[in-house]
Structures are given as structure tokens and as C-alpha cells.
Write a protein that holds these residues in place. Structure first.
Motif, mmCIF file in Angstrom:
data_model
loop_
_atom_site.group_PDB
_atom_site.id
_atom_site.type_symbol
_atom_site.label_atom_id
_atom_site.label_comp_id
_atom_site.label_asym_id
_atom_site.label_seq_id
_atom_site.Cartn_x
_atom_site.Cartn_y
_atom_site.Cartn_z
ATOM 1 N N GLU A 138 -5.754 -4.379 -5.499
ATOM 2 C CA GLU A 138 -7.204 -4.386 -5.710
ATOM 3 C C GLU A 138 -7.833 -3.086 -5.212
ATOM 4 N N ASP A 139 -7.414 -2.640 -4.015
ATOM 5 C CA ASP A 139 -7.955 -1.390 -3.475
ATOM 6 C C ASP A 139 -7.607 -0.214 -4.372
ATOM 7 N N ALA A 140 -6.366 -0.173 -4.860
ATOM 8 C CA ALA A 140 -5.933 0.947 -5.684
ATOM 9 C C ALA A 140 -6.639 0.958 -7.036
ATOM 10 N N LEU A 141 -6.860 -0.220 -7.610
ATOM 11 C CA LEU A 141 -7.590 -0.286 -8.885
ATOM 12 C C LEU A 141 -9.016 0.226 -8.719
ATOM 13 N N ARG A 142 -9.563 0.054 -7.530
ATOM 14 C CA ARG A 142 -10.924 0.520 -7.273
ATOM 15 C C ARG A 142 -10.964 2.019 -6.957
ATOM 16 N N ASP A 143 -9.949 2.513 -6.217
ATOM 17 C CA ASP A 143 -10.067 3.843 -5.622
ATOM 18 C C ASP A 143 -9.256 4.937 -6.304
ATOM 19 N N LEU A 144 -8.132 4.595 -6.918
ATOM 20 C CA LEU A 144 -7.282 5.646 -7.487
ATOM 21 C C LEU A 144 -7.957 6.312 -8.685
ATOM 22 N N ASP A 184 -11.459 2.268 -21.990
ATOM 23 C CA ASP A 184 -11.150 1.309 -23.052
ATOM 24 C C ASP A 184 -9.718 0.812 -22.927
ATOM 25 N N ARG A 185 -8.807 1.717 -22.610
ATOM 26 C CA ARG A 185 -7.388 1.358 -22.526
ATOM 27 C C ARG A 185 -7.136 0.345 -21.413
ATOM 28 N N LEU A 186 -7.777 0.553 -20.248
ATOM 29 C CA LEU A 186 -7.582 -0.381 -19.140
ATOM 30 C C LEU A 186 -8.222 -1.733 -19.425
ATOM 31 N N ARG A 187 -9.398 -1.721 -20.041
ATOM 32 C CA ARG A 187 -10.023 -3.005 -20.395
ATOM 33 C C ARG A 187 -9.134 -3.771 -21.373
ATOM 34 N N LEU A 188 -8.578 -3.062 -22.358
ATOM 35 C CA LEU A 188 -7.680 -3.714 -23.309
ATOM 36 C C LEU A 188 -6.448 -4.263 -22.596
ATOM 37 N N ARG A 189 -5.874 -3.450 -21.696
ATOM 38 C CA ARG A 189 -4.670 -3.900 -20.991
ATOM 39 C C ARG A 189 -4.965 -5.127 -20.129
ATOM 40 N N ALA A 190 -6.151 -5.168 -19.530
ATOM 41 C CA ALA A 190 -6.514 -6.319 -18.701
ATOM 42 C C ALA A 190 -6.682 -7.571 -19.550
ATOM 43 N N GLY A 204 0.815 -1.208 0.000
ATOM 44 C CA GLY A 204 0.000 0.000 0.000
ATOM 45 C C GLY A 204 0.847 1.255 0.000
ATOM 46 N N GLY A 205 1.902 1.247 0.811
ATOM 47 C CA GLY A 205 2.809 2.389 0.843
ATOM 48 C C GLY A 205 3.534 2.580 -0.478
ATOM 49 N N LEU A 206 3.944 1.497 -1.087
ATOM 50 C CA LEU A 206 4.615 1.574 -2.389
ATOM 51 C C LEU A 206 3.688 2.186 -3.445
ATOM 52 N N ILE A 207 2.457 1.739 -3.454
ATOM 53 C CA ILE A 207 1.502 2.242 -4.453
ATOM 54 C C ILE A 207 1.230 3.720 -4.214
ATOM 55 N N GLU A 208 1.057 4.099 -2.949
ATOM 56 C CA GLU A 208 0.827 5.510 -2.630
ATOM 57 C C GLU A 208 2.010 6.363 -3.073
ATOM 58 N N TYR A 209 3.212 5.853 -2.826
ATOM 59 C CA TYR A 209 4.421 6.590 -3.232
ATOM 60 C C TYR A 209 4.478 6.742 -4.756
ATOM 61 N N ALA A 210 4.225 5.661 -5.471
ATOM 62 C CA ALA A 210 4.296 5.712 -6.936
ATOM 63 C C ALA A 210 3.222 6.621 -7.512
ATOM 64 N N TYR A 211 2.069 6.692 -6.842
ATOM 65 C CA TYR A 211 0.995 7.580 -7.304
ATOM 66 C C TYR A 211 1.451 9.038 -7.264
ATOM 67 N N HIS A 212 2.176 9.396 -6.209
ATOM 68 C CA HIS A 212 2.644 10.778 -6.063
ATOM 69 C C HIS A 212 3.964 11.039 -6.771
ATOM 70 N N HIS A 213 4.693 9.977 -7.128
ATOM 71 C CA HIS A 213 6.007 10.139 -7.771
ATOM 72 C C HIS A 213 6.055 9.285 -9.043
ATOM 73 N N ASP A 235 -6.289 7.792 -11.102
ATOM 74 C CA ASP A 235 -5.258 7.935 -12.144
ATOM 75 C C ASP A 235 -5.186 6.658 -12.994
ATOM 76 N N ASP A 236 -5.660 6.721 -14.236
ATOM 77 C CA ASP A 236 -5.646 5.530 -15.097
ATOM 78 C C ASP A 236 -4.237 5.108 -15.473
ATOM 79 N N THR A 237 -3.305 6.050 -15.560
ATOM 80 C CA THR A 237 -1.932 5.660 -15.904
ATOM 81 C C THR A 237 -1.315 4.841 -14.769
ATOM 82 N N MET A 238 -1.648 5.194 -13.528
ATOM 83 C CA MET A 238 -1.173 4.402 -12.398
ATOM 84 C C MET A 238 -1.833 3.032 -12.393
ATOM 85 N N LYS A 239 -3.114 3.003 -12.728
ATOM 86 C CA LYS A 239 -3.806 1.718 -12.798
ATOM 87 C C LYS A 239 -3.183 0.812 -13.858
#
Length: 329
Positions: free
Chosen positions: A48-54, A89-95, A16-25, A56-60
Motif C-alpha cells: 500500500e505504501d509503495a503504491l502511494r509513494d513510488l 490508465d494502464r494501472l487502473r485497467l490492471r487493477a 518493504g525491503g523486498l519492494i525497495e530492492y525490486a525497485y532498484h533491480h 515507477d508505474d512499472t513497479m506498481k
């Protein structure tokens, strides 16, 4: 591996901390992705939490890359949820692309579901992922063909068509027999999809069977049968084709006429034998057009009789056809 920054989290074991850090950096995201991959399943809850809550699609997208790298069976539900429910569309394709790289059987249902996506590129990615798995998916695809309610109603037609094409690419006698059974059923959509698959699979020995399916069917079924018979003509199918020509649809009649005419000179004896059975206007008009397409002097005797028809439209077209066909003398 470390995230090099004075503000980097000290605990690289905290996803969780890593994801939060990467979101801001943003510049740290590739390194954080690799750390998440190293954490494996321990990172899935935070991802899973970040995919739901963030927001930022680029972070996702980075998180989807991490899921693909983790590549355990537990990532499949997370990828499937994005492939099905993301607004991007981009995230669905990537998934879907990530699901394609995984070999688990659990990826098959979400790939089949993705065949109804509103975006063509996503449907095509799912289709290619299915086809490359070959005959291991035969039963899954046949089941999907019989249970189309899993797809969205507005794109269900496209999904069924994709399943039909996939089955056609797989081919084989087992697929052929199953599709023939479905094509003889009562569900019109299943019949159409099965006939489409059989046509795309290009089995060469179904002409007489296709002619039987054509009789008394709705135009969508007749259209598929006629398209098959254009590629695999058989004079014995002509009575069924001519019977279907008693139809007002110009598009359907054109395909049926071509299916008869593809028999070329072999069609003439059959047409002569049944000539007086076809008395409806659409059949007479189509007969004139078929004889003109064949274009052999042997067609002239039938055209000469049609040129004397009481309906001026038939007689005019017959005379025009006679002018276009050599006498042979």
C-alpha cells in the motif's frame, strides 16, 4: 525462493525491503512478486505504501500482480483505490482486471464505479466482469441505476448505459418487473436507463406498454420506445406514435415514422381510421413518408387526399409518393 544477487536483502520476510530492492533491480521483480505473494497479508502494508509513494508505474504494476496473487479479501480496498484514483490508465485497467479475478462480494462496488472511467477499455473490462457474474448482481445494478450520483458527472451517462446493458444481459422476469417500475417513475435519467435496458433485453411483449410510456414524454424517452417498437411492431401503437410525431426533431420523427411503417400493410386500417385526426404539419408530412415506406396500393387513397392539401410542401411530397406507388390495376 531466493533473490539471487550479492546486493539482495537477506530478510525475505521484510516486504518493504523486498519492494525497495525490486525497485532498484528491475530484473528481480518477478521473483520479488512471488515472494510477496508468499507473504500474503503481511505484505499488504508495504505494498500500500509503495503504491502511494513510488514514482515507477512499472513497479506498481508488479505490485498489482502481487495483490492479485495474494487474493485475500484484504487486497480489495487496495485494488479499488488504484482503480478509482490512479492517474495511469494502464494501472487502473490492471487493477480492474485483478478485481475481476476475485470472487468476493466486496469487488462489486468498485467494478460498478469503474463503469464511469474516462477510458473505454476500462469501462468495458468492468462491464464484462459484471456481466459474467450473472443474476447475483441484479440488486446491485438496480440500486446503481437508482443512485447515479456515485459516478462522475461527465461520464455518468456512459455508466448508466453500461448498467442498463448489463441488466439486459441478465434478463429474467424479476429484472423485467423492476425495470418497468423504474421506467414509470419521475426521474428522467432512470426512466431512460430502464427503457434502454428493457429494449436491449428484447422482451417481446411490451409493445402496448411502450406506447403508453411514449405519450407525453420527452424526446429521449420517446426515442427509446420507438426503437423498441421498430423491432416489435403492433398496429395498436400507431395512434401514440402519430401523436408523438407532432414534434419538430427530424431525428426523432424518422425513428417514429419507421416504427409505424414497420407494421406494413397491417398499419393501413389504423391509419385510415385516424387519418383526419392528424392535422398538424409534422404529422401530415410524416404520414406521407410512412405511406410511401409501406408502398402498397391501399395507401393511395390517403395520399390522393394529401396531394390536395393547402400546404404546398405536403401536396408536393404526396404527389411524389403517388408516383412511386403502383396503382394495383
Amino acid at each position: 525462493m531466493e533473490v539471487n544477487s550479492v546486493n539482495a536483502p537477506h530478510d525475505t520476510e521484510d516486504p518493504g525491503g523486498l519492494i525497495e530492492y525490486a525497485y532498484h533491480h528491475p530484473s528481480s521483480r518477478a521473483a520479488v512478486r512471488d515472494l510477496l505473494i508468499q507473504l500474503g497479508n503481511k505484505a499488504l502494508g508495504a505494498i500500500e505504501d509503495a503504491l502511494r509513494d513510488l514514482p515507477d508505474d512499472t513497479m506498481k504494476e508488479v505490485l498489482l500482480q502481487a495483490l492479485q496473487g495474494i487474493a485475500t479479501p484484504e487486497v480489495v480496498p487496495l485494488l479499488a483505490r488504484v482503480a478509482r484514483h490512479s492517474d495511469s490508465d494502464r494501472l487502473r485497467l490492471r487493477a480492474v482486471q485483478a478485481l475481476r479475478t476475485l470472487s468476493y462480494e466486496a469487488v462489486i462496488p468498485p467494478l460498478i464505479q469503474a463503469l464511469d472511467d474516462q477510458h473505454y477499455r476500462i469501462r468495458q473490462e468492468a462491464f464484462e466482469a459484471i456481466v459474467e457474474r450473472g443474476d447475483t448482481l441484479t440488486n446491485h445494478l438496480l440500486d446503481a441505476l437508482q443512485n447515479p450520483q456515485q459516478w462522475r458527472s461527465e461520464t455518468r451517462f456512459a455508466a448508466q448505459w453500461s448498467v442498463a446493458r448489463a441488466l439486459a444481459k441478465i434478463g429474467g422476469d424479476a429484472v423485467k418487473q423492476s425495470l418497468m417500475e423504474l421506467a414509470e417513475g419521475y426521474d428522467l435519467n432512470q426512466r431512460w436507463a430502464a427503457l434502454t435496458a428493457l429494449r436491449y433485453a428484447d422482451y417481446p411483449d411490451l409493445s402496448l406498454w411502450m406506447a403508453e410510456q411514449l405519450r407525453g414524454s420527452v424526446w429521449t424517452i420517446q426515442h427509446e420506445c420507438a426503437l423498441y417498437l421498430i423491432k416489435h411492431p403492433n398496429p395498436e401503437t400507431i395512434p401514440a406514435l402519430m401523436e408523438a410525431l407532432n414534434n419538430p426533431s427530424p431525428m426523432l420523427r424518422e425513428v417514429l415514422e419507421r416504427a409505424v411503417a414497420e407494421n406494413q400493410l397491417a398499419a393501413v386500417p389504423k391509419l385510415q381510421r385516424h387519418f383526419h385526426e392528424w392535422t398538424a404539419f409534422p404529422q401530415k408530412q410524416s404520414l406521407v413518408r410512412i405511406l410511401r415506406q409501406i408502398g402498397h396500393p391501399a395507401c393511395r387513397s390517403m395520399l390522393e387526399e394529401l396531394a390536395q392539401d393547402d400546404d404546398e410542401r405536403i401536396s408536393r411530397e404526396a404527389n411524389e409518393a403517388l408516383d412511386a406507388i403502383p396503382t394495383g390495376v
